[in-house]
Design a protein around this motif. Structure first.
Motif, short mmCIF file in Angstrom:
data_model
loop_
_atom_site.label_atom_id
_atom_site.label_comp_id
_atom_site.label_asym_id
_atom_site.label_seq_id
_atom_site.Cartn_x
_atom_site.Cartn_y
_atom_site.Cartn_z
N TYR A 172 -16.64 5.03 4.23
CA TYR A 172 -16.56 5.36 2.89
C TYR A 172 -17.43 4.27 1.95
CZ TYR A 172 -14.79 7.23 -1.55
OH TYR A 172 -14.64 7.63 -2.90
N CYS B 258 -12.25 5.10 7.78
CA CYS B 258 -12.62 5.34 6.67
C CYS B 258 -13.11 4.04 5.80
CB CYS B 258 -11.34 6.09 5.64
SG CYS B 258 -10.88 7.65 6.45
N GLU B 259 -12.59 3.03 5.97
CA GLU B 259 -12.69 1.84 5.24
C GLU B 259 -14.12 1.37 5.68
OE1 GLU B 259 -10.39 -1.61 6.28
OE2 GLU B 259 -8.47 -0.45 5.48
N GLY C 76 -18.33 5.18 -3.00
CA GLY C 76 -17.51 6.35 -3.60
C GLY C 76 -18.18 7.40 -3.00
N ARG C 77 -18.98 7.34 -1.63
CA ARG C 77 -19.42 8.44 -1.08
C ARG C 77 -18.87 8.47 0.24
NH1 ARG C 77 -25.40 8.67 -0.72
NH2 ARG C 77 -24.78 10.91 -0.38
N TRP C 78 -18.63 9.78 0.66
CA TRP C 78 -18.10 9.90 2.21
C TRP C 78 -19.51 10.71 2.71
CZ3 TRP C 78 -14.43 8.53 5.01
CH2 TRP C 78 -14.08 9.39 6.12
N ARG D 1 -21.68 -1.11 8.80
CA ARG D 1 -21.35 0.13 8.05
C ARG D 1 -22.82 0.95 8.04
NH1 ARG D 1 -19.04 -1.71 3.41
NH2 ARG D 1 -17.09 -0.91 4.19
N ASN E 198 -13.25 15.32 6.12
CA ASN E 198 -12.59 14.10 5.39
C ASN E 198 -11.15 14.12 5.74
OD1 ASN E 198 -11.94 16.17 3.83
ND2 ASN E 198 -12.26 15.44 2.01
N SER F 59 -21.71 13.23 4.35
CA SER F 59 -21.57 14.66 4.14
C SER F 59 -21.49 15.59 5.01
CB SER F 59 -23.00 15.13 3.43
OG SER F 59 -24.19 14.74 3.87
#
Length: 149
Positions: A102, A98-99, A105-107, A69, A113, A109
């Motif tokens: 993300y 996405c797993e 709680g933040r994607w 990650r 999305n 920037s």
């Protein structure tokens, strides 16, 4: 900037677990990671055991999910432009991306999305058969849409 995504995962089902993930950018930048601790051999379909697992590169590409990650987020943050993720399998690859992307709680920037389905783009060529290795497949998919210089 478009980034072409491909993932290998344990099985074609909602229970799919991420094995490897690759991104190839229009500018030629690449990211590839294999996850060590998110799946087991017992989770895999016969196809994955026979075709996908033998192709894994291991070594420095293989890492625990938290390191994977961090590496992914560092790669994405290396771009100054907005990133559009293109995949030929949004129902699987996008969800698995996405797993990993993300976090808390933040994607990221600079990442849109929502995915772009490769089937909606105009391909320059048909590409080669996909060998079912995330990075090799992502290179082939990118090559279908990026015209040679």
């Amino acid at each position: 900037m478009k980034l072409y995504l491909d993932c290998e995962f344990t099985q074609l089902s909602p229970a799919a677990k991420l094995i490897s993930l690759a991104l190839v950018a229009e500018d030629g930048s690449e990211f590839y990671v294999e996850l060590l601790d998110t799946w087991s051999h017992q989770d895999c379909s016969d196809f994955v055991i026979e075709i996908v697992l033998p192709q894994l590169w291991h070594g420095s590409y293989a890492m625990p999910v938290f390191a994977a990650r961090d590496a992914l987020l560092a790669f994405l943050e290396g771009f100054t432009e907005t990133l559009e993720i293109v995949t030929d399998a949004p129902q699987y690859d996008w969800e698995l991306f996405c797993e990993l992307a993300y976090v808390n709680g933040r994607w990221p920037s600079n990442v849109l999305n929502r995915p772009t389905d490769a089937a909606t783009l105009y391909a320059c060529n048909d590409g080669a058969p996909l060998p079912h290795h995330a990075l090799l497949d992502a290179r082939i998919i990118a090559g279908m849409f990026v015209a040679p210089d």
